[in-house]
Enzyme design. Structure first.
Site, short mmCIF file in Angstrom:
data_model
loop_
_atom_site.label_atom_id
_atom_site.label_comp_id
_atom_site.label_asym_id
_atom_site.label_seq_id
_atom_site.Cartn_x
_atom_site.Cartn_y
_atom_site.Cartn_z
CE LYS A 1 -3.78 -2.29 2.10
NZ LYS A 1 -3.05 -3.22 2.17
O1 LIG Z 1 -9.28 -3.30 1.47
C1 LIG Z 1 -8.68 -4.33 1.61
C2 LIG Z 1 -7.31 -4.37 0.89
C3 LIG Z 1 -6.15 -5.01 2.02
N1 LIG Z 1 -6.25 -5.61 3.15
C4 LIG Z 1 -5.37 -6.67 3.55
O2 LIG Z 1 -6.04 -7.90 3.51
C5 LIG Z 1 -5.40 -9.06 3.59
C6 LIG Z 1 -7.03 -9.61 4.58
O3 LIG Z 1 -6.51 -10.32 5.57
P1 LIG Z 1 -7.79 -11.27 5.76
O4 LIG Z 1 -7.06 -12.59 6.95
O5 LIG Z 1 -7.94 -12.48 4.88
O6 LIG Z 1 -9.27 -10.44 6.73
C7 LIG Z 1 -4.44 -8.20 4.93
O7 LIG Z 1 -2.91 -8.43 4.43
C8 LIG Z 1 -5.21 -6.75 4.87
O8 LIG Z 1 -4.03 -6.18 4.84
C9 LIG Z 1 -8.18 -5.65 3.53
O9 LIG Z 1 -8.03 -6.62 4.35
N2 LIG Z 1 -8.83 -4.86 3.06
#
Ligand SMILES: O=c1ccn([C@@H]2O[C@H](COP(=O)(O)O)[C@@H](O)[C@H]2O)c(=O)[nH]1
Length: 280
Positions: free
Chosen positions: A97
């Site tokens: 990001k």
């Molecule tokens: O909008 C967003 C953008 C990035 N993320 C990232 O994705 C994963 C989600 O992890 P889970 O364990 O599947 O919930 C994490 O690395 C976030 O920083 C997001 O969740 N939403």
């Protein structure tokens, strides 16, 4: 000439389905996996996830923050994980990001998107808060090297809603980001091809409430929010509608929580659920 990043993702989604395995070595997961809370721990975690993901899915998404917390040694660990994943033929989206003014953003892009760079990935997530135009250098570098950038538009977290749904020029901020990205993709690729500037739209997002119901990209949509954040494979069609075939469904904790002995089966089960959902 080889296919651009957008077309590579399109081919991968068709052949392997939408599931993208997140590589998020949370502290609690390191404990659960019997690994140490240090760079060696996140390195081992990442390499094991890559081994489990290879040949089961096409795309992985390492979360940079969990490596960064161990400083230079953590970045060294991440370099090894990125290299191993790319050597295994996986498409690697570095979820860092990044977002800054143009010249500084160019340096971030050089770090993640230059062939041969220690942190080379296939794509990078980027924040447009300093303006989509501030990312133009990153888009150009990505295009030059067959790489991609995923621009945050409507993220999966509730805290983003007041900002991303706020309106200017009769459209939401999220819709403005999507429109700017679409213009750039349309200028860069032939009609019918997918562009290499993807967008992030969370699987938890209510499209009409976010003001993005008319969005129809010719580019990949990175969609975190499946799994631990509540969206399920069966929801993909309802949430993304005609755009469902463009979705990279990212899941981290829901898969990583299966542990080192269960992760292969967890990935396979989830891949099967996405296949089932696609059959309707
Ligand atoms: O909008 C967003 C953008 C990035 N993320 C990232 O994705 C994963 C989600 O992890 P889970 O364990 O599947 O919930 C994490 O690395 C976030 O920083 C997001 O969740 N939403």
């Amino acid at each position: 000439m080889s296919a651009g990043f957008g077309e590579r993702v399109r081919t991968a989604l068709r052949s392997s389905g939408p599931l993208c395995v997140g590589i998020d070595p949370h502290a609690a997961l390191l404990d659960a996996w019997g690994l140490t809370q240090d760079a060696a721990g996140v390195r081992e975690f990442g390499l094991r996830v890559v081994a489990a993901a290879a040949d089961r899915v096409a795309i992985v998404k390492p979360q940079v923050s969990f490596f960064e917390r161990f400083g230079s040694a953590g970045f060294g660990a991440l370099e090894d994980v990125l290299a191993e994943a790319r050597a295994a033929g996986l498409i690697v989206i570095a979820d860092a990001k990044r977002g800054d003014i143009g010249s500084t953003m160019d340096a971030y892009a050089a770090a993640w998107l230059t062939p041969g760079s220690p942190l080379e990935a296939d794509a990078l997530t980027a924040s447009p808060y300093l303006g989509v135009g501030a990312l133009d250098g990153a888009f150009a570098l990505a295009g030059q090297h067959g790489k991609g950038v995923f621009v945050l538009a409507a993220t999966s977290n509730r805290e983003a809603e007041p900002l991303q749904r706020s309106r200017q020029d009769d459209r939401s901020v999220a819709a403005g980001v999507l429109a700017e990205v679409s213009l750039r993709n349309a200028a860069a690729v032939a009609p019918g091809e997918w562009g290499s500037i993807g967008v992030v739209i969370g699987a938890t997002v209510d499209w009409p409430a976010a003001g993005i119901e008319t969005f129809a990209p010719s580019a990949p949509i990175l969609a975190p929010g499946f799994g631990a954040q509540g969206a399920e494979p069966a929801d993909l069609g309802d949430r993304f509608g005609a755009m469902a075939a463009s979705v990279i469904a990212s899941e981290s904790r829901s898969i990583l929580g299966a542990g080192p002995d269960g992760i292969r089966a967890a990935i396979e089960a989830r891949v099967a659920q996405y296949q089932e959902a696609a059959r309707g």
